[in-house]
Design a protein around this motif. Structure first.
Motif, PDB file in Angstrom:
ATOM      1  N   LEU A  98    -114.278 149.714  27.152  1.00 30.61           N
ATOM      2  CA  LEU A  98    -115.330 150.416  27.895  1.00 30.61           C
ATOM      3  C   LEU A  98    -116.114 151.361  26.999  1.00 30.61           C
ATOM      4  O   LEU A  98    -117.094 151.949  27.420  1.00 30.61           O
ATOM      5  CB  LEU A  98    -114.725 151.191  29.070  1.00 30.61           C
ATOM      6  N   LYS A 128     -99.767 156.797  37.335  1.00 28.35           N
ATOM      7  CA  LYS A 128     -99.600 158.256  37.266  1.00 28.35           C
ATOM      8  C   LYS A 128     -98.325 158.672  37.980  1.00 28.35           C
ATOM      9  O   LYS A 128     -97.625 159.595  37.531  1.00 28.35           O
ATOM     10  CB  LYS A 128    -100.821 158.946  37.868  1.00 28.35           C
ATOM     11  N   ALA A 132    -115.705 156.400  39.522  1.00 32.94           N
ATOM     12  CA  ALA A 132    -114.258 156.361  39.739  1.00 32.94           C
ATOM     13  C   ALA A 132    -113.650 155.095  39.138  1.00 32.94           C
ATOM     14  O   ALA A 132    -112.586 155.128  38.521  1.00 32.94           O
ATOM     15  CB  ALA A 132    -113.955 156.428  41.234  1.00 32.94           C
ATOM     16  N   LEU A 133    -114.349 153.969  39.299  1.00 36.32           N
ATOM     17  CA  LEU A 133    -113.861 152.714  38.727  1.00 36.32           C
ATOM     18  C   LEU A 133    -113.753 152.817  37.216  1.00 36.32           C
ATOM     19  O   LEU A 133    -112.764 152.398  36.607  1.00 36.32           O
ATOM     20  CB  LEU A 133    -114.819 151.570  39.057  1.00 36.32           C
ATOM     21  N   LEU A 134    -114.791 153.373  36.605  1.00 36.99           N
ATOM     22  CA  LEU A 134    -114.798 153.510  35.147  1.00 36.99           C
ATOM     23  C   LEU A 134    -113.658 154.410  34.689  1.00 36.99           C
ATOM     24  O   LEU A 134    -113.006 154.158  33.680  1.00 36.99           O
ATOM     25  CB  LEU A 134    -116.132 154.090  34.678  1.00 36.99           C
ATOM     26  N   VAL A 170    -107.751 148.397  40.540  1.00 38.20           N
ATOM     27  CA  VAL A 170    -107.719 149.331  39.419  1.00 38.20           C
ATOM     28  C   VAL A 170    -107.549 150.789  39.862  1.00 38.20           C
ATOM     29  O   VAL A 170    -106.819 151.556  39.230  1.00 38.20           O
ATOM     30  CB  VAL A 170    -108.937 149.117  38.495  1.00 38.20           C
ATOM     31  N   THR A 171    -108.158 151.182  40.978  1.00 43.57           N
ATOM     32  CA  THR A 171    -107.995 152.581  41.403  1.00 43.57           C
ATOM     33  C   THR A 171    -106.574 152.833  41.896  1.00 43.57           C
ATOM     34  O   THR A 171    -106.030 153.923  41.723  1.00 43.57           O
ATOM     35  CB  THR A 171    -108.997 152.971  42.514  1.00 43.57           C
ATOM     36  N   ALA A 226    -110.809 154.998  36.273  1.00 42.76           N
ATOM     37  CA  ALA A 226    -109.468 154.485  36.589  1.00 42.76           C
ATOM     38  C   ALA A 226    -109.038 153.355  35.654  1.00 42.76           C
ATOM     39  O   ALA A 226    -107.848 153.084  35.519  1.00 42.76           O
ATOM     40  CB  ALA A 226    -109.417 154.005  38.040  1.00 42.76           C
ATOM     41  N   ASP A 266    -104.133 152.904  38.871  1.00 43.17           N
ATOM     42  CA  ASP A 266    -104.208 154.215  38.241  1.00 43.17           C
ATOM     43  C   ASP A 266    -103.262 155.190  38.961  1.00 43.17           C
ATOM     44  O   ASP A 266    -102.506 155.934  38.324  1.00 43.17           O
ATOM     45  CB  ASP A 266    -105.668 154.679  38.322  1.00 43.17           C
TER      46      ASP A 266
END
Ligand SMILES: Nc1ncnc2c1ncn2[C@@H]1O[C@H](COP(=O)(O)OP(=O)(O)OP(=O)(O)O)[C@@H](O)[C@H]1O
Ligand SMILES: Nc1ncnc2c1ncn2[C@@H]1O[C@H](COP(=O)(O)OP(=O)(O)OP(=O)(O)O)[C@@H](O)[C@H]1O
Ligand SMILES: [Mg+2]
Ligand SMILES: [Mg+2]
Lengths: 332, 349
Positions: free
Chosen positions: B278, B212, A258-260, B204-205, A262, B208
């Motif tokens: 990433l 959105k 989930a971290l990756l 970060v979550t 987000a 996000d």
């Protein structure tokens, strides 16, 4: 496998609770908060080990426990064969020369009234790292090592940019010639164009000085460039630990994935492949039963709600705390 | 999608429909003991109807000052020294504070980075959200304000709004506070939302989720968004067009996909090149040498020249203008046509 430089076993840190003085005096105890919860990991010599996790997951507390700036509630920290959790103050002072810390906020961690010369001179004198006659030469050497111009020696912190202040913090940590550095979010407060300078500096210092690093961050992409191994924290627990490639190419914990997913990607064509994580991080004062992540996890079952998963080895060096790590691998 | 055409009478990046916000040569100065700082320097851009336009740049590049200048919120002795901010047929720079008060929160709303401190700790959530509606008289009476507050809370994804409408801010997490701030900003149905790093303080979550939400609101309500961020990832994922700021100036302005595909200013290229990613190989990054300039002593000529691998004598002596280098693509670099694609990759760190 060679003996690790740092071995942490069953480390916990609780804040508050009824063991404190307040309770003994009959006052209302602060609620107990488990900031670090039964954490075990080891760091090999010359390795960069990163801890990632969201705010309040316990990264800083864990890092500070290793320097015993925070006293652990239980568990052991063995550094180069010595258990530092049981050291007496005099021995601890000696151990602290081996272990230094770099802080996130270069502004508040530097004394605004001292010049670079005074600041580094004091550290060198207090720890008697070098004879007095060599102190000035060593200061010049340290400045060169962290890439600061020689003429910065008589300036105070306010005459430096954020990135330069972070370099001063690094020079101060290096002054006592430590073997191990805990770097607590050293690039989180600096700008992107400067961030990569500091990251490269840390990589170079590891190479030149044979340093071992515990690197703390909340930005996964930064971690990916710096680390040999990575631990992911959630509400005080390390939920997944593995090599950089294992973590980024084959993550097995739903939280890691989930971290990756987000993290915003600097690529307009990127589309997330897994559903966004819902819900809020729970309060650390009242963490969910069983697996702490079950309230936000797409794979959660009754088992997750009642039983905390133990670390399981899913590949050599790759450990996951998830009842459903097999399923997580399939849906990855 | 709003098509982006060239300049027309000093307007940068306008679309076919009249833009909801048209900023022209905006310049803001702040007198200090160290001299007068030009914190916003000849800034021009336009936000199209229904578009999400990004302002990206590093710390101190003038993003927040640009937003504040638009709404007349520069604290004295700082002031907008010149330029225009056109909105709905008016120039906001020429309006009095009283006239601006009727626009702020009503036609143009603003949300800031630190949601927790943006909320009044002694007001219940319903009152926070309801206040602008009562102030701008878009509802009659506290009861309808409260009802609309509950509806807005639901719209921004606050669970059990009818239960939580009487809570206080300290009972909300950081992410939920930001949702409350967004609900407050939406209270009077503004056409334009100025968002200053609305997710920078969040995990970060949660970031996000909030991004959105903003994208969904922009789409569903036809809202136009001016989004300030320092994060190229946020730009890539939310903005249709973007302006890159450096030392108070816009150095590049273009559609987001083109910015990432083919940056036409060395600073943008350098920035994109040193952003950790990433995906792709995790090889050593190539930093931009040096640091952004001190605004009290800005470099002569191009403000980026001391850090630029392409800099020539002309860059040191001439002040470059923001020029259209391809349709809808603006760059403030006199050597934009000589920029090799691997400009930064060839440099040694
Ligand atoms: N001295 C203290 N007393 C009580 N609680 C504390 C103390 N220090 C930390 N905590 C709590 O312990 C938990 C872990 O905090 P910590 O600072 O270690 O997290 P972190 O992962 O470093 O977060 P961040 O990313 O925000 O820096 C948090 O819930 C925090 O509120
Ligand atoms: N009150 C003030 N007095 C003097 N200079 C100021 C003042 N406020 C801001 N500045 C300067 O104005 C410049 C632009 O600041 P601004 O806040 O717009 O930057 P920003 O791009 O929003 O940065 P950040 O990403 O850090 O929020 C900076 O150099 C800053 O130091
Ligand atoms: Mg921390
Ligand atoms: Mg700002």
């Amino acid at each position: 496998m060679p003996e690790p430089l740092l071995q942490v076993t069953g480390l916990s840190k609780h804040f508050g609770g009824h063991r404190g003085l307040v309770a003994r005096l009959g006052g209302v105890p602060a609620p107990r908060l488990v900031a670090v919860d039964d954490v075990s990991f080891s760091i090999a010599r010359g390795e960069i080990f990163s801890l990632v996790g969201e705010s309040g997951s316990g990264k800083t507390t864990l890092g500070r426990t290793i320097l015993r700036l925070v006293e652990p509630t239980s568990g052991h920290i063995v550094f180069d064969g010595t258990d530092i959790t049981t050291l007496r103050p005099a021995q601890l002072r000696k151990a602290r020369r081996q272990i230094q810390m770099i802080f996130q906020d270069p502004v508040s961690s530097l004394n605004p009234r001292l010049t670079v010369r005074q600041m580094l001179g004091e550290v060198l004198r207090v720890h008697a790292v070098r004879p007095a006659s060599q102190v000035q030469a060593r200061i010049a050497e340290l400045l060169a090592l962290v890439g600061l111009p020689a003429d910065s020696i008589d300036r105070t912190p306010k005459h430096f940019s954020g990135g330069q202040r972070q370099r001063i913090g690094i020079a101060r940590a290096l002054a006592v010639e430590p073997r191990f550095i805990v770097a607590d979010e050293p690039v989180s407060a600096v700008d992107v164009s400067v961030q990569s300078q500091i990251m490269n500096l840390l990589l170079d210092l590891r190479e030149r000085l044979g340093l071992t690093l515990l690197f703390i961050a909340h930005d996964l992409s930064v971690v990916r460039y710096l680390s040999d191994r990575v631990g992911v924290m959630y509400l005080g627990r390390i939920v997944e630990v593995g090599s950089r490639d294992q973590l980024f190419s084959a993550p097995r914990h739903p939280y890691t994935r989930a971290l990756l997913s987000a993290a915003p990607r600097p690529d307009p064509n990127h589309r997330a492949t897994i559903a966004a994580i819902t819900g809020e991080p729970p309060s650390p004062l009242n963490p969910p039963s069983g697996c702490h992540f079950h309230t936000r996890c797409p794979l959660a079952t009754d088992l997750c709600r009642s039983v905390a998963p133990l670390p399981e080895l899913v590949a050599p060096g790759h450990e996951v705390r998830c009842h459903h790590h097999d399923h997580a691998a399939v849906t990855a | 999608m709003a098509t982006v055409l060239g300049t027309a009478a000093g307007t940068v990046g306008t679309s076919a429909a009249p833009p909801i916000l048209d900023v022209r040569s905006l310049t803001t100065t702040i007198p200090t003991a160290r001299g007068t700082l030009t914190v916003v320097d000849d800034v021009s851009f336009a936000v199209a109807q229904g578009e999400c336009f990004g302002l990206v740049g590093e710390s101190g590049s003038g993003k927040s000052m640009t937003l504040r200048s638009i709404l007349g919120l520069i604290p004295p002795p700082g002031r907008v020294a010149s330029g225009e901010v056109r909105h709905a047929g008016r120039d906001l720079v020429r309006l009095s504070q009283r006239e601006l008060n009727r626009i702020r929160g009503r036609e143009i709303a603003m949300i800031v980075q630190d949601a927790v401190s943006a909320l009044n700790p002694v007001y219940r959530i319903g009152r926070q959200i309801g206040e602008p509606m009562l102030e701008h008289r878009i509802v009659k009476g506290a009861r309808s304000a409260r009802a609309r507050a509950v509806a807005l809370m639901a719209k921004v994804g606050i669970p059990a709004p009818e239960k939580r409408v009487d809570d206080f801010p300290h009972q909300f997490s950081g992410g939920m506070c930001q949702r409350v701030v967004i609900a407050t900003a939406l209270a009077c149905d503004p056409g334009l939302l100025l968002a200053d790093e609305p997710t920078t303080a969040l995990d970060v979550t949660i970031q996000d989720q909030i991004l959105k939400l903003l994208v969904a609101l922009q789409r569903d309500l036809g809202l136009s968004l001016l989004l300030v961020t320092h994060d190229m990832g946020v730009v890539a994922q939310t903005c249709q067009r973007v302006a890159v700021m450096y030392a108070g100036q816009i150095v590049e302005l273009v559609r987001t996909d083109a910015l990432f595909r083919q940056p036409r200013h060395p600073y943008t290229a350098g920035l994109l090149n040193c952003v950790p990613r990433l995906d792709g190989p995790a090889v050593r990054l190539k930093p931009i040498p040096g640091a952004p300039p001190d605004l009290a002593a800005p470099p002569s000529g191009c403000r980026f020249h001391p850090r630029c691998p392409l800099a020539t004598e002309a860059c040191r002596s001439q002040r470059p203008e923001l020029v259209e280098v391809a349709p809808g693509h603006f760059s403030r670099c006199i050597r934009h046509h000589e920029m090799p694609p691997d400009l930064w990759k060839r440099l040694d760190a």
